[in-house]
Design an enzyme around this catalytic site. Sequence first.
Site, mmCIF file in Angstrom:
data_model
loop_
_atom_site.group_PDB
_atom_site.id
_atom_site.type_symbol
_atom_site.label_atom_id
_atom_site.label_comp_id
_atom_site.label_asym_id
_atom_site.label_seq_id
_atom_site.Cartn_x
_atom_site.Cartn_y
_atom_site.Cartn_z
ATOM 1 N N SER A 195 16.913 16.647 30.880
ATOM 2 C CA SER A 195 16.376 15.890 29.744
ATOM 3 C C SER A 195 15.732 14.578 30.165
ATOM 4 O O SER A 195 16.211 13.900 31.083
ATOM 5 C CB SER A 195 17.526 15.593 28.783
ATOM 6 O OG SER A 195 17.148 14.613 27.863
ATOM 7 N N GLU A 206 16.119 12.015 28.631
ATOM 8 C CA GLU A 206 17.142 10.987 28.406
ATOM 9 C C GLU A 206 17.688 10.463 29.739
ATOM 10 O O GLU A 206 18.185 9.349 29.817
ATOM 11 C CB GLU A 206 18.315 11.573 27.618
ATOM 12 C CG GLU A 206 18.184 11.487 26.127
ATOM 13 C CD GLU A 206 18.179 10.055 25.584
ATOM 14 O OE1 GLU A 206 19.140 9.328 25.829
ATOM 15 O OE2 GLU A 206 17.206 9.691 24.930
ATOM 16 N N TYR A 222 25.846 11.488 27.089
ATOM 17 C CA TYR A 222 25.013 12.700 27.153
ATOM 18 C C TYR A 222 24.106 12.654 28.378
ATOM 19 O O TYR A 222 24.046 13.604 29.165
ATOM 20 C CB TYR A 222 24.184 12.813 25.863
ATOM 21 C CG TYR A 222 23.075 13.836 25.931
ATOM 22 C CD1 TYR A 222 23.325 15.191 25.730
ATOM 23 C CD2 TYR A 222 21.754 13.456 26.196
ATOM 24 C CE1 TYR A 222 22.303 16.136 25.795
ATOM 25 C CE2 TYR A 222 20.728 14.385 26.261
ATOM 26 C CZ TYR A 222 21.004 15.724 26.063
ATOM 27 O OH TYR A 222 19.984 16.647 26.133
HETATM 28 P P1 NAP Z 1 20.441 22.437 19.983
HETATM 29 O O1 NAP Z 1 19.544 22.905 18.893
HETATM 30 O O2 NAP Z 1 21.435 21.366 19.695
HETATM 31 O O3 NAP Z 1 21.217 23.729 20.525
HETATM 32 C C1 NAP Z 1 22.332 23.606 21.373
HETATM 33 C C2 NAP Z 1 22.909 24.983 21.612
HETATM 34 O O4 NAP Z 1 24.061 24.841 22.460
HETATM 35 C C3 NAP Z 1 23.414 25.696 20.341
HETATM 36 O O5 NAP Z 1 23.156 27.070 20.464
HETATM 37 C C4 NAP Z 1 24.913 25.426 20.384
HETATM 38 O O6 NAP Z 1 25.669 26.389 19.686
HETATM 39 C C5 NAP Z 1 25.145 25.553 21.881
HETATM 40 N N1 NAP Z 1 26.412 24.964 22.296
HETATM 41 C C6 NAP Z 1 26.956 23.779 21.930
HETATM 42 N N2 NAP Z 1 28.142 23.607 22.494
HETATM 43 C C7 NAP Z 1 28.390 24.717 23.235
HETATM 44 C C8 NAP Z 1 29.471 25.155 24.046
HETATM 45 N N3 NAP Z 1 30.575 24.429 24.168
HETATM 46 N N4 NAP Z 1 29.377 26.351 24.662
HETATM 47 C C9 NAP Z 1 28.266 27.119 24.508
HETATM 48 N N5 NAP Z 1 27.216 26.767 23.752
HETATM 49 C C10 NAP Z 1 27.280 25.576 23.123
HETATM 50 O O7 NAP Z 1 19.598 21.950 21.243
HETATM 51 P P2 NAP Z 1 18.058 22.241 21.604
HETATM 52 O O8 NAP Z 1 17.229 21.172 20.998
HETATM 53 O O9 NAP Z 1 17.746 23.659 21.357
HETATM 54 O O10 NAP Z 1 18.061 21.940 23.166
HETATM 55 C C11 NAP Z 1 18.347 22.975 24.112
HETATM 56 C C12 NAP Z 1 18.822 22.344 25.412
HETATM 57 O O11 NAP Z 1 17.807 21.504 25.920
HETATM 58 C C13 NAP Z 1 20.061 21.474 25.282
HETATM 59 O O12 NAP Z 1 20.786 21.596 26.472
HETATM 60 C C14 NAP Z 1 19.497 20.070 25.168
HETATM 61 O O13 NAP Z 1 20.453 19.137 25.605
HETATM 62 C C15 NAP Z 1 18.301 20.174 26.078
HETATM 63 N N6 NAP Z 1 17.160 19.304 25.784
HETATM 64 C C16 NAP Z 1 16.639 19.291 24.527
HETATM 65 C C17 NAP Z 1 15.515 18.521 24.271
HETATM 66 C C18 NAP Z 1 14.882 18.488 22.908
HETATM 67 O O14 NAP Z 1 14.089 17.566 22.655
HETATM 68 N N7 NAP Z 1 15.164 19.456 22.042
HETATM 69 C C19 NAP Z 1 14.910 17.789 25.318
HETATM 70 C C20 NAP Z 1 15.471 17.864 26.586
HETATM 71 C C21 NAP Z 1 16.590 18.643 26.822
HETATM 72 P P3 NAP Z 1 25.974 26.246 18.098
HETATM 73 O O15 NAP Z 1 24.729 26.737 17.410
HETATM 74 O O16 NAP Z 1 27.148 27.123 17.906
HETATM 75 O O17 NAP Z 1 26.231 24.790 17.839
HETATM 76 O O1 G4F Z 2 15.999 12.343 17.423
HETATM 77 P P1 G4F Z 2 16.971 11.647 18.282
HETATM 78 O O2 G4F Z 2 18.401 11.726 17.921
HETATM 79 O O3 G4F Z 2 16.697 12.167 19.754
HETATM 80 P P2 G4F Z 2 17.055 11.570 21.207
HETATM 81 O O4 G4F Z 2 18.189 10.636 21.157
HETATM 82 O O5 G4F Z 2 15.779 11.078 21.792
HETATM 83 O O6 G4F Z 2 17.550 12.883 21.958
HETATM 84 C C1 G4F Z 2 16.854 14.125 21.853
HETATM 85 O O7 G4F Z 2 15.878 14.182 22.869
HETATM 86 C C2 G4F Z 2 16.405 14.212 24.222
HETATM 87 C C3 G4F Z 2 15.196 14.266 25.155
HETATM 88 O O8 G4F Z 2 14.777 12.967 25.467
HETATM 89 C C4 G4F Z 2 17.290 15.433 24.345
HETATM 90 F F1 G4F Z 2 17.755 15.506 25.625
HETATM 91 C C5 G4F Z 2 18.441 15.339 23.366
HETATM 92 O O9 G4F Z 2 19.234 16.519 23.472
HETATM 93 C C6 G4F Z 2 17.874 15.252 21.960
HETATM 94 O O10 G4F Z 2 17.230 16.471 21.669
HETATM 95 O O11 G4F Z 2 16.601 10.090 18.354
HETATM 96 C C7 G4F Z 2 15.308 9.638 18.702
HETATM 97 C C8 G4F Z 2 15.223 8.138 18.465
HETATM 98 C C9 G4F Z 2 16.386 7.340 19.095
HETATM 99 O O12 G4F Z 2 15.871 6.217 19.739
HETATM 100 C C10 G4F Z 2 17.228 6.908 17.899
HETATM 101 O O13 G4F Z 2 17.910 5.690 18.077
HETATM 102 O O14 G4F Z 2 15.301 7.900 17.058
HETATM 103 C C11 G4F Z 2 16.158 6.797 16.829
HETATM 104 N N1 G4F Z 2 16.673 6.877 15.451
HETATM 105 C C12 G4F Z 2 16.438 5.968 14.489
HETATM 106 N N2 G4F Z 2 17.079 6.332 13.372
HETATM 107 C C13 G4F Z 2 17.473 7.841 14.981
HETATM 108 C C14 G4F Z 2 17.735 7.490 13.647
HETATM 109 N N3 G4F Z 2 17.969 8.957 15.532
HETATM 110 C C15 G4F Z 2 18.749 9.766 14.756
HETATM 111 N N4 G4F Z 2 19.229 10.915 15.278
HETATM 112 N N5 G4F Z 2 19.050 9.449 13.454
HETATM 113 C C16 G4F Z 2 18.570 8.324 12.859
HETATM 114 O O15 G4F Z 2 18.836 8.049 11.681
#
Ligand code: NAP
Ligand code: G4F
Length: 349
Positions: free
Chosen positions: A132, A134, A155
């Site tokens: 990520s 992050e 995280y």
């Molecule tokens: P997400 O929608 O939160 O999906 C997470 C998945 O992980 C869900 O299927 C969840 O199952 C499963 N999970 C949670 N805890 C688990 C456990 N203990 N054992 C097995 N499975 C578990 O996340 P996403 O946005 O699709 O992201 C996919 C991956 O990419 C994650 O690893 C995330 O950290 C990473 N990532 C995401 C972003 C982004 O912007 N989306 C960017 C960089 C990296 P349930 O449905 O049962 O909760």
């Molecule tokens: O949407 P966010 O919660 O995403 P964040 O923290 O960037 O993380 C996501 O992206 C990562 C990749 O860089 C993934 F690895 C991670 O699994 C996840 O998918 O927050 C984005 C920004 C933050 O700066 C947060 O402080 O939005 C700001 N924010 C402001 N108000 C909020 C809110 N975030 C959330 N969730 N809820 C709010 O009300």
Amino acid sequence: MVTKKALITGITGQDGSYLAEFLLSKGYEVHGIIRRASTFNTSRIDHIYSDPHEEGVRLKLHYGDLSDAETINNIVYNVRPDEIYNLGAQSHVRVSFDVPEYTTNVVATGTTRLLESIRRSGNHIRFYQASSSEMFGSASPPQSEGTPFAPRSPYACSKLYAYWLTKNYREGYNMFACNGILFNHESPRRGETFVTRKITRAVAAIAAKKQEHLYLGNLKARRDWGYAPEYVEVMWKMLQQERADDFVIGTGETHSVEEFVDEVFDYVGLKKDRYVRIDPKYFRPTEVEVLIADPLKSKEALGFEPRIKFRELAHIMVDADMRAAGLEPVGEGDRILEQRFPRRWWAVD
Ligand code: NAP
Ligand code: G4F
């Protein structure tokens, strides 16, 4: 032709559901690990699921959890996949401050369990680790594969451990293991508490007169937001390369949360000042202020060039949430999808 097998952890999540759809469209047999829950947690994959008793079913689900090594070992041993995509995670940054130990167990140690299971199986399995942006934390933008990491949450620290372990198994055991360092990517399937989806759902609920206010945290934070279906295609591409490597994936643009709010409220013709409120509970103990990808390497090596950027993404998400709220979509988002993806492999939400 031999059917390739893929195993996806996190198949019920945003990315897992798109990736499963993509791999099925490529002819794969797709295995997914799902968690037992007291209510159904498979809504994102219900449209691609068929009764396993039917002939020719290519999507197969297994109960398991990344915190449970025994089950992970059994699944890896029994399925014998060609490729594993490790997308399972407690993926919410704010929540990781509330449940740091659990986040570490699933994200960091969970990756150890999976990599060990692959190593011990002795099979040639290609491995994708969902790393990520992050992990860059407070590192100066733009961030590339060479930028030193400076994580700012439990995280991010856990993801960084998993990143290094993936590299370590590649170097130590000659495993084909890649890190995709993905910047934020969103879609109508995005979890409801991530900021973009929280905003687009709220706007639809406000338009439907079901919500009065939208409470947010830090509006100044900046992110590089892309469109999830494009990002899962590139996960697959990484595993089709000759050599395993790590890649940054992003759009190369950055926008603040406030800009996203403005774009979304303008799109539906609502005045944000009337509805948006700040609640300090959404601020984080340590924040990541600015993320911008330098995606040069992935452009050159993988041909990655995102077709959806900030504005289009906001419109696609609002149209979907308007539809889900029983309202007529504004329509621009739907038009963009039709124009830019005439041969779409995913079901529109
Ligand atoms: P997400 O929608 O939160 O999906 C997470 C998945 O992980 C869900 O299927 C969840 O199952 C499963 N999970 C949670 N805890 C688990 C456990 N203990 N054992 C097995 N499975 C578990 O996340 P996403 O946005 O699709 O992201 C996919 C991956 O990419 C994650 O690893 C995330 O950290 C990473 N990532 C995401 C972003 C982004 O912007 N989306 C960017 C960089 C990296 P349930 O449905 O049962 O909760
Ligand atoms: O949407 P966010 O919660 O995403 P964040 O923290 O960037 O993380 C996501 O992206 C990562 C990749 O860089 C993934 F690895 C991670 O699994 C996840 O998918 O927050 C984005 C920004 C933050 O700066 C947060 O402080 O939005 C700001 N924010 C402001 N108000 C909020 C809110 N975030 C959330 N969730 N809820 C709010 O009300």
